[in-house]
Design a protein around this motif. Sequence first.
Motif, PDB file in Angstrom:
ATOM      1  N   ALA A 358      98.471  36.920  45.899  1.00  0.00           N
ATOM      2  CA  ALA A 358      97.041  37.511  45.583  1.00  0.00           C
ATOM      3  C   ALA A 358      97.125  37.397  44.217  1.00  0.00           C
ATOM      4  O   ALA A 358      97.996  37.591  43.420  1.00  0.00           O
ATOM      5  N   ALA A 359      95.896  37.221  43.309  1.00  0.00           N
ATOM      6  CA  ALA A 359      95.602  37.400  42.009  1.00  0.00           C
ATOM      7  C   ALA A 359      95.977  38.682  41.539  1.00  0.00           C
ATOM      8  O   ALA A 359      95.516  39.856  42.226  1.00  0.00           O
ATOM      9  N   PRO A 360      96.468  38.845  40.340  1.00  0.00           N
ATOM     10  CA  PRO A 360      96.841  40.229  39.872  1.00  0.00           C
ATOM     11  C   PRO A 360      95.659  41.016  39.531  1.00  0.00           C
ATOM     12  O   PRO A 360      94.568  40.310  39.055  1.00  0.00           O
ATOM     13  N   LYS A 361      95.634  42.335  39.568  1.00  0.00           N
ATOM     14  CA  LYS A 361      94.760  43.116  38.821  1.00  0.00           C
ATOM     15  C   LYS A 361      94.597  42.887  37.498  1.00  0.00           C
ATOM     16  O   LYS A 361      95.762  42.785  36.850  1.00  0.00           O
ATOM     17  N   LEU A 362      93.509  43.304  36.714  1.00  0.00           N
ATOM     18  CA  LEU A 362      93.379  43.238  35.308  1.00  0.00           C
ATOM     19  C   LEU A 362      94.482  44.280  34.705  1.00  0.00           C
ATOM     20  O   LEU A 362      94.700  44.192  33.641  1.00  0.00           O
ATOM     21  N   LYS A 363      94.407  45.322  35.461  1.00  0.00           N
ATOM     22  CA  LYS A 363      95.397  46.428  35.029  1.00  0.00           C
ATOM     23  C   LYS A 363      96.724  45.907  34.842  1.00  0.00           C
ATOM     24  O   LYS A 363      97.421  46.586  33.871  1.00  0.00           O
ATOM     25  N   ASP A 364      97.240  45.152  35.766  1.00  0.00           N
ATOM     26  CA  ASP A 364      98.617  44.827  35.757  1.00  0.00           C
ATOM     27  C   ASP A 364      98.950  43.357  34.994  1.00  0.00           C
ATOM     28  O   ASP A 364     100.085  43.306  34.650  1.00  0.00           O
ATOM     29  N   VAL A 365      98.003  42.684  34.669  1.00  0.00           N
ATOM     30  CA  VAL A 365      98.004  41.319  34.278  1.00  0.00           C
ATOM     31  C   VAL A 365      98.652  41.523  32.481  1.00  0.00           C
ATOM     32  O   VAL A 365      97.964  42.525  31.925  1.00  0.00           O
TER      33      VAL A 365
END
Length: 504
Positions: A358-365
Motif C-alpha cells: 500500500a502507498a504510505p501515508k503522508l505522515k510516514d513518508v
Amino acid sequence: MEPAVAAPSPPWIEKCPWGASPLARTPCSLTEVMSEELAKELQQQEENAVFPHVSGIDKAILIGEGTETSSDLLLAQMLQMEFDREYDAQLRREEIKLNGDSKVSISFENYRMVHPYEDSESSEDEVDWQDTRHDPYKPDKPSTNPKRGFAGKGKEITTKHDEVTCGRRNTARMENFAPEFQVGDGIGMDLKLSNRVFNELKQHSYSEQRRSARIHEKKEHSTSDQAVDSKTRLLLYKMVNSGLLESINGCISTGKESVVFHANGGSLGDKMVPAECAIKVFKTTLNEFKNRDKYIKDDYRFKDRFSKLNPRKIIRMWAEKEMHNLTRMQKVGISCPSVVLLKKHILVMSFIGQDHVAAPKLKDVQLSNEDMKQAYHQALHMMQQLYTECNLVHADLSAYNMLWHMGKIWLIDVSQSVEPTHPHGLEFLFRDCRNVSQFFQKAGVMDAMSERELFNAVSSLDITADNEGDFLAEIEALEKINEDHVQRHGKRVEYDSDESPVDD
C-alpha cells in the motif's frame, strides 16, 4: 459300673464359676484364614455392599465364572472389567464418605467405569435424574405439602408462607429457568430452597442469559481487528465465486471504523476490475459510531433515511455515503480510489499502491523540501476543488488520510465528508485547515498559510478576525444564518464572499 470320667477340658477353655461354661472355640490355622474360600466370601460381602442391585448371574459374568479363558483377548477383557469394578467400588466408598447423612448429596455416577446393573436396551424404566415428572415433592401433588388453613382444634395453622411449602415450591419453580442453567433437583431429593436463595439463583440465571446473549451477538454480528463475522465472509466468498475477485490476500490496515483487505481483481460483466483492489469492510460494531452520527444525521442527502433505520443499517449507510463522495470526487479529477462495487457494508475500490504494498501515508513518508512543497500546493488545490467543484468538506483531513503515491497526493477515507451547508460544515472545514496547516508548517514548508488564511483561501469567505475565538464565532454565525434560512424556507443556501446567504 464305673462312672464315666469326663475328659479333661482343653487348656484354652476357662470354666466360669458363676454359670455354664462358654462354648468351645474351634481352632483354625493361619492357612485356613488365608484360604481362597474365605477371601471369596469377603469379596462377596464387599460386592453386595457396593452393588446391591446386581444379580448373582451378572456378578458371575463380571468375575468370569464358568467362562472359557483360553483366549488372551477374553482374559484381558475380564481383567479390565475387574479393574473397573474395583475402581467403581472405591468411588462408591468415597461418595458414601462425603455425603454422610446429608439430604443434598453429590454423585460420582459420571465417573464410573462400568454400570453392570443398568440395562441400556430398555428405556421405559429409565428416568433422568433431573426429570421431576414423578417427583413426589412437586407442588401439584397435594399429598406432599401440608394443607393450608385451620386444621382443627389443637392443631397448628399452615399458611402459604410455611417454610416447607415455600421451599418445595421454589424448587419446582426452578424448572422455568433457562435450559443452560442446571438446577440440580431430581427424583428422591426433598430439596427445599428459601426465598432468599431462590431469588439469588433467579437473578444469577437472568445475568447468565444476558451475558450469553451479548457474547453470541458479538460473535455472530461483529468484526474484530483483523477478522470478519460469518455474514461478511459469505459476502466475500460470493464475490470470489462470481468472478469479481480472483483472491483475497490479506489485511492491509485496520482502523476504528473499518478493516481494509487486499484482493486481486477479476471481471464484472463487460467491465474490467482493477488488477489490485482494496476491500473496505466497515465494522459492524456500534461502539465507534455512537459519537459520529452528527456527520450523517444532519446531512440532507441521508437525513430522511437516517431516522427510519436501525443502528446496524446505519453502518451500511456509511459505506454508501463514502461511495457517493468518491464518485463525486472522481468526476472532477481529484486523486482518490475509484469505486468498483458496494455490497451492504463492503466497499470494493481500486488499490492505491503497487505489488501488494500500500502507498504510505503522508505522515510516514520522508520527502525532500521540494517534494514537500509540491505536496502542500497539491493539498491546497485539492481542498479548493473539493469545496468548490465537489461541494464537499472532507471533515477528517489530516496527514493520516492523505497517501503519497506516484509523486502526488491521494485522498482516502471520505465516509464522513459533508457538504458546506451542513450545520457544522464550516467548523469541519476550519478543523481540516488547521490540521493541514500545522503539518506542513512543522514539515518546513515556508509557503504554508495559517489555518485562518487557508480557510479563507479554500472557502472564498473573507472572514477578518484578530484571534481564533472571534474567527470561530463568525463561522458559527454563518452556520446559524443557514439553519434559520432552512427552517423558514425549507431549503439550504450557499455561502457568498459577502457573508450573505444566496438561494440555490
